[in-house]
Design a protein around this motif. Structure first.
Motif, PDB file in Angstrom:
ATOM      1  N   LEU A  42      14.601   2.807  30.969  1.00 50.60           N
ATOM      2  CA  LEU A  42      13.956   3.366  29.792  1.00 50.60           C
ATOM      3  C   LEU A  42      14.305   4.836  29.621  1.00 50.60           C
ATOM      4  N   LEU A  43      14.196   5.581  30.710  1.00 44.75           N
ATOM      5  CA  LEU A  43      14.525   7.000  30.789  1.00 44.75           C
ATOM      6  C   LEU A  43      15.123   7.222  32.174  1.00 44.75           C
ATOM      7  N   PRO A  44      15.764   8.340  32.418  1.00 45.94           N
ATOM      8  CA  PRO A  44      16.318   8.566  33.756  1.00 45.94           C
ATOM      9  C   PRO A  44      15.259   8.391  34.854  1.00 45.94           C
ATOM     10  N   LEU A  65       5.559   9.314  32.852  1.00 44.22           N
ATOM     11  CA  LEU A  65       6.099   9.184  34.203  1.00 44.22           C
ATOM     12  C   LEU A  65       7.333  10.063  34.391  1.00 44.22           C
ATOM     13  N   TYR A  66       8.197  10.083  33.406  1.00 47.62           N
ATOM     14  CA  TYR A  66       9.414  10.899  33.477  1.00 47.62           C
ATOM     15  C   TYR A  66       9.080  12.384  33.584  1.00 47.62           C
ATOM     16  N   HIS A  93       5.429  12.904  22.195  1.00 50.19           N
ATOM     17  CA  HIS A  93       4.962  14.258  22.492  1.00 50.19           C
ATOM     18  C   HIS A  93       4.262  14.297  23.848  1.00 50.19           C
ATOM     19  N   ILE A  94       4.694  15.235  24.676  1.00 53.15           N
ATOM     20  CA  ILE A  94       4.194  15.376  26.033  1.00 53.15           C
ATOM     21  C   ILE A  94       3.743  16.817  26.258  1.00 53.15           C
ATOM     22  N   LEU A  95       2.579  16.969  26.880  1.00 49.24           N
ATOM     23  CA  LEU A  95       2.088  18.283  27.277  1.00 49.24           C
ATOM     24  C   LEU A  95       2.188  18.411  28.787  1.00 49.24           C
ATOM     25  N   ILE A  96       2.741  19.544  29.255  1.00 48.13           N
ATOM     26  CA  ILE A  96       2.832  19.813  30.695  1.00 48.13           C
ATOM     27  C   ILE A  96       2.273  21.207  30.975  1.00 48.13           C
ATOM     28  N   PRO A  97       1.900  21.469  32.242  1.00 42.83           N
ATOM     29  CA  PRO A  97       1.434  22.813  32.593  1.00 42.83           C
ATOM     30  C   PRO A  97       2.510  23.864  32.325  1.00 42.83           C
ATOM     31  N   GLU A  98       2.071  25.062  32.005  1.00 42.50           N
ATOM     32  CA  GLU A  98       2.984  26.138  31.619  1.00 42.50           C
ATOM     33  C   GLU A  98       4.023  26.450  32.697  1.00 42.50           C
ATOM     34  N   HIS A 105      15.051  15.583  26.898  1.00 42.69           N
ATOM     35  CA  HIS A 105      15.527  14.252  26.554  1.00 42.69           C
ATOM     36  C   HIS A 105      15.274  14.053  25.068  1.00 42.69           C
ATOM     37  N   PRO A 106      16.224  13.475  24.332  1.00 44.28           N
ATOM     38  CA  PRO A 106      16.063  13.345  22.879  1.00 44.28           C
ATOM     39  C   PRO A 106      14.888  12.477  22.443  1.00 44.28           C
ATOM     40  N   ALA A 107      14.366  11.650  23.344  1.00 47.05           N
ATOM     41  CA  ALA A 107      13.238  10.786  22.987  1.00 47.05           C
ATOM     42  C   ALA A 107      11.903  11.511  23.077  1.00 47.05           C
ATOM     43  N   MET A 108      11.923  12.772  23.546  1.00 46.65           N
ATOM     44  CA  MET A 108      10.678  13.464  23.837  1.00 46.65           C
ATOM     45  C   MET A 108      10.637  14.858  23.238  1.00 46.65           C
TER      46      MET A 108
END
Length: 202
Positions: A42-44, A65-66, A93-98, A105-108
């Motif tokens: 699905l993704l790397p 997960l990615y 759309h994904i939120l991660i810590p600063e 990745h182009p899907a995200m």
């Protein structure tokens, strides 16, 4: 059912390479499952444990997960999970810590915030922002006030949240884009809910 099967079910058919290797598969096993078409990438480093076109819900899990530790769905992707928005083709759309980075990745579309942990819903899976923060994010990026109002109204009409809870969440977002406009919309919604005269006064 094996432990890996249980993990896959919880994650809507998406598993990571480390999960697969830690729960009984060898690198050769993994390669053969993919080569034979029983699994698919699905993704790397992220796989679907089934054949056929992966549904959006699986792809949302795969993106989380990615993205690794502390990652969660946000914006429209979180809204699709809660039923606030219908699923449409587009980036996840994904939120991660600063202080973290994710390989693009182009899907995200990856967003970063020092307050990511406090915006995560403690119960919903896959990890995602609280409904209130999701609504505020979408309202802040709306093309106009009417679209912002629709996000607020839809969330409250579907009983996903209330104007009061949204207003409370807004107090913790001092740098939110269009904050004053959203505050006025929420004040109006709270007045209508309480049966008070419209705010602001004419």
């Amino acid at each position: 059912m094996t432990q890996l099967d249980a993990i896959g079910r919880r994650q809507r058919g998406a598993v990571t390479r480390p999960q697969a290797l830690q729960h009984g598969l060898s690198p050769t096993d993994l390669h053969e499952l993919i080569r034979a078409g029983h699994w698919q990438r699905l993704l790397p480093g992220i796989y679907a444990t089934f054949t056929g076109r992966p549904p959006p819900a699986t792809m949302r899990w795969a993106a989380v997960l990615y993205s690794g530790a502390g990652a969660m769905l946000c914006h429209r992707s979180a809204a699709e999970e809660t039923g606030l928005a219908t699923t449409v083709p587009g980036v996840i759309h994904i939120l991660i810590p600063e202080n973290r980075r994710v390989r693009p990745h182009p899907a995200m579309a990856v967003h970063r915030s020092r307050h990511a942990a406090s915006r995560r819903d403690p119960r919903r899976r896959p990890p995602q922002t609280r409904v209130e923060d999701t609504v505020l994010d979408l309202a802040s990026l709306a093309t106009d006030a009417e679209e912002a109002r629709r996000w607020i109204t839809t969330a409250c009409t579907r009983r996903l949240t209330t104007p009061d809870r949204l207003a409370d969440a807004l107090t913790r977002r001092p740098r939110l884009i269009r904050r004053h406009e959203i505050a006025a919309l929420l004040a109006g919604a709270i007045s209508r809910t309480a049966g008070l005269p419209p705010w602001p006064p004419a």
